[in-house]
Design a protein around this motif. Structure first.
Motif, short mmCIF file in Angstrom:
data_model
loop_
_atom_site.label_atom_id
_atom_site.label_comp_id
_atom_site.label_asym_id
_atom_site.label_seq_id
_atom_site.Cartn_x
_atom_site.Cartn_y
_atom_site.Cartn_z
N GLU A 255 12.50 14.48 7.44
CA GLU A 255 11.68 15.31 6.55
C GLU A 255 11.37 16.67 7.17
OE1 GLU A 255 9.27 11.77 4.13
OE2 GLU A 255 8.31 12.83 5.81
N LEU A 256 11.20 16.69 8.49
CA LEU A 256 10.88 17.96 9.16
C LEU A 256 12.13 18.73 9.58
CD1 LEU A 256 7.89 16.78 11.41
CD2 LEU A 256 7.79 18.06 9.27
N GLY A 257 13.29 18.16 9.29
CA GLY A 257 14.55 18.88 9.54
C GLY A 257 14.98 18.91 10.99
N VAL A 258 14.56 17.91 11.78
CA VAL A 258 14.90 17.95 13.21
C VAL A 258 15.63 16.68 13.66
CG1 VAL A 258 12.95 19.47 13.75
CG2 VAL A 258 12.64 16.98 13.88
N LEU A 259 16.10 15.88 12.71
CA LEU A 259 16.71 14.60 13.06
C LEU A 259 17.93 14.78 13.96
CD1 LEU A 259 16.68 11.54 12.74
CD2 LEU A 259 18.05 11.80 10.65
N ASP A 260 18.66 15.87 13.79
CA ASP A 260 19.87 16.08 14.60
C ASP A 260 19.54 16.41 16.05
OD1 ASP A 260 18.80 18.56 13.96
OD2 ASP A 260 20.76 19.56 13.96
N GLN A 261 18.27 16.69 16.34
CA GLN A 261 17.88 16.98 17.72
C GLN A 261 17.23 15.77 18.40
OE1 GLN A 261 16.22 21.22 16.51
NE2 GLN A 261 16.25 21.00 18.73
N VAL A 262 17.10 14.67 17.68
CA VAL A 262 16.46 13.48 18.22
C VAL A 262 17.51 12.39 18.42
CG1 VAL A 262 14.67 11.75 17.89
CG2 VAL A 262 14.33 14.08 17.01
N ARG A 263 17.54 11.83 19.61
CA ARG A 263 18.50 10.77 19.92
C ARG A 263 17.73 9.49 20.24
NH1 ARG A 263 22.85 10.76 24.97
NH2 ARG A 263 23.63 8.63 24.66
N PHE A 264 17.96 8.45 19.44
CA PHE A 264 17.34 7.15 19.66
C PHE A 264 18.27 6.32 20.54
CE2 PHE A 264 15.37 8.79 15.87
CZ PHE A 264 14.04 8.37 15.94
N LEU A 265 17.85 6.04 21.75
CA LEU A 265 18.68 5.32 22.71
C LEU A 265 18.63 3.81 22.53
CD1 LEU A 265 17.77 7.32 25.95
CD2 LEU A 265 19.67 7.73 24.36
N GLY A 266 17.63 3.32 21.78
CA GLY A 266 17.46 1.90 21.61
C GLY A 266 16.83 1.26 22.84
N TRP A 267 16.87 -0.07 22.86
CA TRP A 267 16.29 -0.79 23.99
C TRP A 267 17.11 -0.53 25.25
CZ3 TRP A 267 11.98 -2.81 25.48
CH2 TRP A 267 11.96 -3.62 26.63
N VAL A 268 16.45 -0.22 26.35
CA VAL A 268 17.11 0.07 27.62
C VAL A 268 16.56 -0.88 28.68
CG1 VAL A 268 17.51 1.79 29.42
CG2 VAL A 268 17.47 2.50 27.01
N GLU A 269 17.45 -1.61 29.33
CA GLU A 269 17.04 -2.53 30.39
C GLU A 269 16.61 -1.74 31.64
OE1 GLU A 269 16.90 -6.14 30.82
OE2 GLU A 269 16.65 -5.78 28.68
N PRO A 270 15.75 -2.34 32.48
CA PRO A 270 15.24 -1.62 33.65
C PRO A 270 16.33 -1.04 34.55
CG PRO A 270 14.02 -3.66 33.31
CD PRO A 270 15.15 -3.67 32.33
N ASP A 271 17.42 -1.77 34.73
CA ASP A 271 18.48 -1.27 35.61
C ASP A 271 19.20 -0.06 35.04
OD1 ASP A 271 17.87 -3.26 37.38
OD2 ASP A 271 19.54 -4.58 36.82
N SER A 272 19.17 0.09 33.72
CA SER A 272 19.87 1.21 33.08
C SER A 272 18.99 2.44 32.91
CB SER A 272 20.40 0.78 31.71
OG SER A 272 21.29 -0.30 31.82
N LEU A 273 17.68 2.24 32.91
CA LEU A 273 16.77 3.36 32.64
C LEU A 273 16.92 4.51 33.62
CD1 LEU A 273 14.48 4.55 30.98
CD2 LEU A 273 12.86 3.28 32.43
N PRO A 274 17.03 4.27 34.94
CA PRO A 274 17.16 5.40 35.86
C PRO A 274 18.32 6.33 35.53
CG PRO A 274 16.66 3.41 37.09
CD PRO A 274 16.94 2.99 35.67
N GLY A 275 19.43 5.77 35.03
CA GLY A 275 20.57 6.62 34.67
C GLY A 275 20.24 7.59 33.56
N PHE A 276 19.46 7.16 32.57
CA PHE A 276 19.04 8.07 31.50
C PHE A 276 18.04 9.10 32.01
CE2 PHE A 276 20.49 4.45 28.89
CZ PHE A 276 21.31 5.13 27.99
N LEU A 277 17.11 8.67 32.84
CA LEU A 277 16.14 9.62 33.40
C LEU A 277 16.84 10.68 34.22
CD1 LEU A 277 13.31 7.15 34.53
CD2 LEU A 277 13.18 8.78 32.63
N GLN A 278 17.89 10.30 34.90
CA GLN A 278 18.63 11.24 35.74
C GLN A 278 19.28 12.35 34.91
OE1 GLN A 278 21.79 9.46 38.00
NE2 GLN A 278 21.84 11.10 39.51
#
Length: 388
Positions: A255-278
């Motif tokens: 509705e606010l016209g920003v959906l293309d700038q938002v990425r939903f990564l879904g559920w992330v396991e603890p071991d995978s989270l550091p890679g996204f933060l990096q």
């Protein structure tokens, strides 16, 4: 046991039998318990009230690395836990209980037993919510009962300076209060790659349950819309997590016209989270209500990310130096959040600079510091005033 000259009782340091009572397994507590198991000779047993948390469907085996048991209540009482608290000390072992909650029957049974037996009791808690609306009688009963408890614990462990201050105000003896936050492994920190790829868009990131009234992801979406109305460089917002408001959040972004700038990564396991933060540049934790701590903040700081957080995020209040390792905005003020985001869009290199400061702060709290604090608690002779 010995009697001191002033008529108080003291206990000298022996081998430690440590019983830690917590609600449910979590990646950050698992790191602490694993570190205790590997690096001390303490006999640790973690008592879990629940072995899973519905809002956080971790698939990782979070109890494999340390001795643990699932509490088995009968008629509401976990008799093994209570009998363990009742069992007397011996000449070779000092028994300690660390209890991470005061909201259930079993915790209170342990409290009462240990207080009456003059046992070693440490209460470990987040920042208590003192502004929550309660009826008069419930508020009064809570205040009186918790003051009674706090004054009689051997130690009261608060997760950061905000918790420490509130616990003292609630009646804990100042000399008994210990700053003992949540802990993560920062001995081998990640290095952000944001500044190494200037051609890509700046990435803001949040993690956690997608539940807007608690976590405030919708505040970030509204802030993005504010920024998109101005002449700003391209950027993205990543969300790691799932929750009941995900569909509503997608609708709001559309509705606010920003959906293309938002990425939903879904559920992330603890071991995978550091890679996204990096891969991110800036971390956002915009809690609209009291966040009693907020482990996500210290995880992001350890990943060398500056923090944008609300003034109700206790971990941010505990760790952030305004303008040096992050910015703090008034909870619910998405326009202020947008202004803070704009700082990094105008000066992309500032994310890396402030991120290094955030990492320096994270490295002041290695897991070895947790062990040192506990060692000091367990080894200092315990003095009990008979007037308590």
């Amino acid at each position: 046991m010995r009697a001191d000259s002033d008529g108080t009782e003291g206990y000298s340091m022996k081998s430690v039998e440590l019983h830690w009572v917590v609600d449910s397994p979590s990646p950050y507590n698992t790191q602490l318990f694993e570190h205790i198991t590997r690096n001390t000779d303490w006999k640790l047993l973690v008592h879990y009230k629940n072995m899973s948390l519905g809002t956080h469907p971790w698939k990782s085996e979070l109890t494999k690395s340390h001795p643990a048991r699932s509490m088995q209540p009968r008629f509401g009482i976990d008799w093994q836990l209570v009998l363990t608290a009742l069992k007397g000390r011996n000449d070779q072992t000092t028994k300690w209980f660390v209890v991470g909650s005061w909201n259930d029957l079993n915790s209170w049974l342990v409290f009462v037993v240990l207080i009456l037996r003059r046992g070693n009791l440490a209460l470990w808690t987040d920042t208590p919510n003192q502004v929550r609306k309660r009826n008069f009688f419930k508020k009064k009963l809570r205040a009186v009962s918790l003051k009674w408890l706090l004054r009689r614990c051997t130690y009261v462990m608060g997760t950061g300076k905000p918790a420490v201050d509130v616990l003292k105000d609630m009646g804990a003896r100042p000399e008994s209060v210990v700053n003992f936050p949540y802990w993560i492994n920062v001995e081998a920190p990640l290095v952000s790659i944001g500044s190494d790829a200037p051609e890509r868009p700046l990435i803001f990131m949040s993690t956690g349950l997608i539940l807007n009234h608690r976590k405030g992801h919708d505040m970030v979406i509204r802030a993005i819309a504010e920024l998109c109305d101005s002449d700003q460089p391209r950027f993205e917002y990543w969300i790691a997590g799932t929750g009941p408001d995900e569909a509503a959040l997608r609708i709001l972004a559309s509705e606010l016209g920003v959906l293309d700038q938002v990425r939903f990564l879904g559920w992330v396991e603890p071991d995978s989270l550091p890679g996204f933060l990096q891969k991110a540049d800036v971390f956002i934790h915009p809690s609209p209500i009291l966040e009693p701590y907020g482990v996500a903040v210290i995880e992001a700081m350890a990943a060398q990310l500056p923090i944008l957080a609300s003034d109700l995020t206790c971990a941010a209040l505990d760790r952030i130096v305004e303008g040096e390792s992050g910015f703090i905005h008034t909870a619910g003020d998405y326009r202020a959040l947008a202004q803070h985001m704009a700082v990094f869009l105008a000066e992309p290199g500032r994310a890396a600079t402030m991120g290094r400061t955030a990492l320096d702060t994270a490295q002041q709290w290695p897991m070895s510091r947790a062990i040192s604090i506990l060692q000091e608690m367990f080894s200092i002779t315990r003095i009990r005033n008979k007037s308590l």
